[in-house]
Design a protein around this motif. Structure first.
Motif, PDB file in Angstrom:
ATOM      1  N   VAL A  12       0.868  -1.181   0.000  1.00 39.87           N
ATOM      2  CA  VAL A  12       0.000   0.000   0.000  1.00 39.87           C
ATOM      3  C   VAL A  12       0.910   1.239   0.000  1.00 39.87           C
ATOM      4  N   PHE A  13       1.628   1.396  -1.085  1.00 44.21           N
ATOM      5  CA  PHE A  13       2.666   2.412  -1.226  1.00 44.21           C
ATOM      6  C   PHE A  13       2.127   3.806  -0.895  1.00 44.21           C
ATOM      7  N   HIS A  14       2.880   4.542  -0.066  1.00 46.43           N
ATOM      8  CA  HIS A  14       2.444   5.876   0.373  1.00 46.43           C
ATOM      9  C   HIS A  14       3.625   6.832   0.453  1.00 46.43           C
ATOM     10  N   TYR A  51      -0.758  -6.026  -1.885  1.00 44.94           N
ATOM     11  CA  TYR A  51      -0.231  -6.126  -3.240  1.00 44.94           C
ATOM     12  C   TYR A  51       0.802  -7.251  -3.309  1.00 44.94           C
ATOM     13  N   SER A  52       0.818  -7.972  -4.424  1.00 43.23           N
ATOM     14  CA  SER A  52       1.756  -9.086  -4.603  1.00 43.23           C
ATOM     15  C   SER A  52       3.188  -8.572  -4.672  1.00 43.23           C
ATOM     16  N   GLN A  53       4.137  -9.470  -4.446  1.00 43.94           N
ATOM     17  CA  GLN A  53       5.548  -9.071  -4.519  1.00 43.94           C
ATOM     18  C   GLN A  53       5.883  -8.561  -5.919  1.00 43.94           C
ATOM     19  N   SER A  54       5.261  -9.113  -6.934  1.00 45.86           N
ATOM     20  CA  SER A  54       5.490  -8.651  -8.303  1.00 45.86           C
ATOM     21  C   SER A  54       5.024  -7.204  -8.471  1.00 45.86           C
ATOM     22  N   ASP A  55       3.835  -6.888  -7.974  1.00 46.62           N
ATOM     23  CA  ASP A  55       3.319  -5.518  -8.066  1.00 46.62           C
ATOM     24  C   ASP A  55       4.164  -4.560  -7.234  1.00 46.62           C
ATOM     25  N   ARG A  56       4.551  -4.978  -6.026  1.00 47.50           N
ATOM     26  CA  ARG A  56       5.363  -4.111  -5.162  1.00 47.50           C
ATOM     27  C   ARG A  56       6.732  -3.856  -5.786  1.00 47.50           C
ATOM     28  N   THR A  57       7.310  -4.873  -6.403  1.00 50.05           N
ATOM     29  CA  THR A  57       8.599  -4.717  -7.087  1.00 50.05           C
ATOM     30  C   THR A  57       8.467  -3.757  -8.265  1.00 50.05           C
ATOM     31  N   THR A  58       7.388  -3.862  -9.010  1.00 47.77           N
ATOM     32  CA  THR A  58       7.153  -2.961 -10.139  1.00 47.77           C
ATOM     33  C   THR A  58       7.025  -1.521  -9.661  1.00 47.77           C
ATOM     34  N   THR A 120       1.517   1.844   6.728  1.00 47.94           N
ATOM     35  CA  THR A 120       0.695   0.931   5.939  1.00 47.94           C
ATOM     36  C   THR A 120      -0.354   0.257   6.814  1.00 47.94           C
ATOM     37  N   THR A 121       0.046  -0.183   8.002  1.00 50.79           N
ATOM     38  CA  THR A 121      -0.891  -0.865   8.903  1.00 50.79           C
ATOM     39  C   THR A 121      -2.069   0.037   9.245  1.00 50.79           C
TER      40      THR A 121
END
Length: 130
Positions: A12-14, A51-58, A120-121
């Motif tokens: 949950v990028f902020h 979010y999946s690790q793939s999405d977070r990495t992207t 994020t929490t």
């Protein structure tokens, strides 16, 4: 100046994520980010990331001040990751103050202040109540 490494889930990028990564990047000329795998996050927090690790990495890879991204599979491999990526400085948020001093034999450790009043929490808990 040198190679900087940091680690996180970055779910949950902020703006707090942006702030700490940007400040970490300013400490050197090459920023390397270890993104916690989905399994590692589950073992730490007893829940999978939103979010999946793939999405977070992207997401992390898209930042102009991030040079390299990899998946962190194990907390115990911090020194291995530091050596593998030839990092000079490990940067973590000050909520981890002192908890990574054990890697000082491999590199310098700097704890940066977190962005106040955002996590994020907390965001996840607020969204659950809506």
């Amino acid at each position: 100046m040198g190679r900087i490494i940091t680690f996180g889930t970055f779910d949950v990028f902020h703006v707090g994520h942006v702030n700490i990564l940007k400040r970490a990047a300013e400490l050197g000329e090459h920023l390397i980010v270890g993104v916690s795998s989905d399994e590692l996050n589950y073992s730490k927090k007893n829940r999978y990331p939103i979010y999946s690790q793939s999405d977070r990495t992207t997401i992390i890879s898209s930042l102009k001040f991030v040079n390299e991204v990899f998946i962190e599979e194990s907390l115990e491999k911090k020194i291995e990751y530091i050596k593998e990526h030839k990092a000079d400085i490990l940067v973590m948020g000050d909520d981890w103050e002192g908890r990574f001093d054990w890697v000082k034999s491999a590199c310098e450790v700097i704890y940066l202040p977190r962005t106040p009043s955002i996590s994020t929490t907390e965001i996840i808990e607020i969204v659950k109540t809506i």
